[in-house]
Structures are given as C-alpha cells and as structure tokens.
Motif scaffolding. Structure first.
Motif, PDB file in Angstrom:
ATOM      1  N   HIS A   1      98.969  68.487 131.149  1.00  0.00           N
ATOM      2  CA  HIS A   1      98.601  69.496 130.076  1.00  0.00           C
ATOM      3  C   HIS A   1      97.285  68.677 129.449  1.00  0.00           C
ATOM      4  CE1 HIS A   1     100.946  66.365 127.963  1.00  0.00           C
ATOM      5  NE2 HIS A   1     100.520  66.471 126.914  1.00  0.00           N
TER       6      HIS A   1
ATOM      7  N   ASP B   1     101.838  82.112 134.556  1.00  0.00           N
ATOM      8  CA  ASP B   1     101.645  81.180 133.520  1.00  0.00           C
ATOM      9  C   ASP B   1     102.524  81.040 132.331  1.00  0.00           C
ATOM     10  OD1 ASP B   1     100.130  79.280 132.011  1.00  0.00           O
ATOM     11  OD2 ASP B   1      98.941  80.997 131.101  1.00  0.00           O
ATOM     12  N   ARG B   2     103.164  79.880 132.379  1.00  0.00           N
ATOM     13  CA  ARG B   2     104.108  79.559 131.187  1.00  0.00           C
ATOM     14  C   ARG B   2     103.423  78.397 130.373  1.00  0.00           C
ATOM     15  NH1 ARG B   2     107.099  82.138 128.676  1.00  0.00           N
ATOM     16  NH2 ARG B   2     108.432  80.620 128.127  1.00  0.00           N
ATOM     17  N   THR B   3     102.140  78.028 130.521  1.00  0.00           N
ATOM     18  CA  THR B   3     101.599  77.157 129.831  1.00  0.00           C
ATOM     19  C   THR B   3     101.190  77.481 128.278  1.00  0.00           C
ATOM     20  OG1 THR B   3      99.176  77.358 130.691  1.00  0.00           O
ATOM     21  CG2 THR B   3     100.933  76.122 131.930  1.00  0.00           C
ATOM     22  N   TRP B   4     100.363  76.657 127.551  1.00  0.00           N
ATOM     23  CA  TRP B   4      99.721  76.934 126.218  1.00  0.00           C
ATOM     24  C   TRP B   4      98.689  75.715 125.945  1.00  0.00           C
ATOM     25  CZ3 TRP B   4     104.774  75.256 126.803  1.00  0.00           C
ATOM     26  CH2 TRP B   4     105.246  74.037 126.160  1.00  0.00           C
TER      27      TRP B   4
ATOM     28  N   ARG C   1      95.936  75.030 126.915  1.00  0.00           N
ATOM     29  CA  ARG C   1      95.181  74.705 127.883  1.00  0.00           C
ATOM     30  C   ARG C   1      93.532  75.254 127.850  1.00  0.00           C
ATOM     31  NH1 ARG C   1      98.629  73.131 133.085  1.00  0.00           N
ATOM     32  NH2 ARG C   1     100.389  72.102 131.880  1.00  0.00           N
TER      33      ARG C   1
ATOM     34  N   ASP D   1      91.136  77.317 129.519  1.00  0.00           N
ATOM     35  CA  ASP D   1      91.600  78.101 130.913  1.00  0.00           C
ATOM     36  C   ASP D   1      90.502  79.208 130.943  1.00  0.00           C
ATOM     37  OD1 ASP D   1      91.909  79.887 128.776  1.00  0.00           O
ATOM     38  OD2 ASP D   1      94.133  80.433 129.267  1.00  0.00           O
TER      39      ASP D   1
ATOM     40  N   GLN E   1     104.488  73.940 131.400  1.00  0.00           N
ATOM     41  CA  GLN E   1     103.684  72.974 130.716  1.00  0.00           C
ATOM     42  C   GLN E   1     103.868  71.572 130.915  1.00  0.00           C
ATOM     43  OE1 GLN E   1     101.110  73.807 128.807  1.00  0.00           O
ATOM     44  NE2 GLN E   1     100.736  72.237 127.207  1.00  0.00           N
TER      45      GLN E   1
ATOM     46  N   MET F   1     103.314  72.435 137.426  1.00  0.00           N
ATOM     47  CA  MET F   1     102.673  71.907 136.250  1.00  0.00           C
ATOM     48  C   MET F   1     101.135  72.144 136.184  1.00  0.00           C
ATOM     49  SD  MET F   1     105.039  68.788 134.996  1.00  0.00           S
ATOM     50  CE  MET F   1     106.873  68.646 134.932  1.00  0.00           C
TER      51      MET F   1
END
Length: 251
Positions: free
Chosen positions: A63, A108-111, A113, A115, A161, A184
């Motif tokens: 991350h 996408d399961r991130t937060w 970032r 992007d 993430q 990741m």
C-alpha cells in the motif's frame, strides 16, 4: 532523458534483480522517486529497464509502493511495453503452487492508493476493459507453452490492500465469487500503465493457496516465508520466461 529503454520489467516479491552488467540510474519524476534505482542493460538488441517493485530490500509494503512514480519513470525512459511479475495466491484447487497465470482481468479491493494521473484540472475517463494487453498476453502464453510451463491462459486477480493476508472468511468469499488468484500490487499498477498508453502484461507465479481451501484441512494458510520459498525455487524459470518474451517482443 539521457537514458532510454525499449522494455520495462517490474520485479515482484522475490525478484529483486534480473540482469548483469547493469547501469543503475536515478529517475526523478513529477510524482516523486520510484521504489529504487532503475537498472538499465541490453538483452540482445533491446535496452531493458528493471525496477524491483518493493525496492531491493523489500522496503515498500504494497500500500506504500510509489506506483505513479514507478510507471511514470518507465514512460520517461520511453518503454514500449512492460512485463510485470507477481507472487500470487490461488483461490482454486486446479491452480497450484508453481503454476503460472497470465491474468486477463482484475477486481480492486484496495483503498487510498494514488490510482490515476487525472486528478484535475485535466480529467479523463479511460476504459477498464482489457486492462492487460492482449498481444503481450498471447506472447507470454505461447512462450510458457514452448517452455513446458504449466500455464493458465487467463485469470481474474483480486487485489487486496495488504500487507496482511486474507482471513479465511475473505478467502472463501473471493473463491465463491469465481475469482482465480489473489495479489496485493496489481492495482493500480496495470491501470496506470493503461493511462500512460504502455502495453502491460502480468505474469503471476502461484506461491500458495491464500488462507487455505475450504474442505481441505491439509492445505495450510499462506505465510510470507512460504511465498518467498516457492518464488525462489522458480526464480530461474521466471527469469528465463522474461528473457524469452523480451527476445520475441517487437518494439
């Protein structure tokens, strides 16, 4: 720039160097510094730029990787294609550790970032369809088959993430959604390449079964040590595949 390259390569966990007789350069971008110095060398008649995604000492967790700087540095070097290796977990029993997957889509399961390069005042909405370049994917699959590598010709990667691995409940959910592998770092890397107009292919080396597979108690949850062990066992195979792709790439 003084330096130019034809092809860019991102090394994932376990792949921190690729070539010998390199010249390491510092590239300063409008988005800060990349993860590390970029190694430039010739492979055949092509100039190749290699960057370890996490830094040589694995100092950037997923991350915190400077994705925008990493991709923009490759753009500044003039690369015409990017080969990206990643260590991935499997979400399906038929995708086994040691297999290769040439991903064709992501979730996408991130937060949190960075992007996109379009934070304003210039705004663009690029398509998310086909985030991975079809021609590069087909070339990678073809060479895997020629090398006798067990390869899965497509796969959906769910990007979490990190830096922690999934819970059993999360892993069970991802599997039931029909997704194939878990990682990741694929987001936002691949979509930033698309924004910059650089063809991009991901080569996923399967190192584990994430938090294990439901109904199979013999398969244990992943550990960092296991990921690096499997990747190191396949390091030479990964490098040979990259070299063969570079040799056949038209730039």
């Amino acid at each position: 720039m003084k330096y130019k390259a034809d092809i860019g390569v991102f090394g994932g966990s376990g792949l921190y160097s690729l070539m010998s007789d390199v010249e390491e350069i510092v590239v300063e971008t409008p988005y800060g510094n990349p993860s590390d110095k970029i190694a430039i060398a010739s492979i055949g008649n092509k100039r190749v730029a290699f960057l370890p995604r996490h830094g040589k000492n694995h100092s950037y967790p997923p991350h915190k990787i400077p994705y925008k700087a990493n991709l923009y540095a490759m753009k500044m070097l003039g690369v015409k294609g990017i080969i990206a290796t990643t260590a991935c977990g499997s979400l399906k029993p038929e995708i086994k550790p040691g297999d290769f997957v040439i991903c064709d889509d992501f979730v996408d399961r991130t937060w949190g970032r960075g992007d996109t390069y379009y934070d304003g005042p210039e705004t663009k909405h690029i398509t998310g369809a086909e985030p991975y370049d079809p021609k590069l994917r087909n070339l990678a699959i073809e060479i895997c088959e020629e090398m006798g590598i067990r390869v899965h010709k497509k796969g959906i990667v769910v990007v979490i993430q990190g830096p922690r691995f999934s819970t059993k409940a999360e892993s069970r959910w991802f599997s039931k959604m029909g997704w194939d592998v878990i990682n990741m770092t694929q987001y936002p890397e691949c979509i930033l390449a698309k924004e910059l107009g650089i063809p991009y292919v991901n080569i996923s080396l399967i190192t584990d079964y994430d938090a294990g597979l439901e109904g199979n108690e013999d398969i244990k949850p992943v550990t960092e040590e296991e990921v690096l062990r499997v990747f190191n066992e396949n390091n030479n195979k990964v490098k040979e595949l990259i070299f063969n792709i570079i040799g056949r790439l038209e730039v």
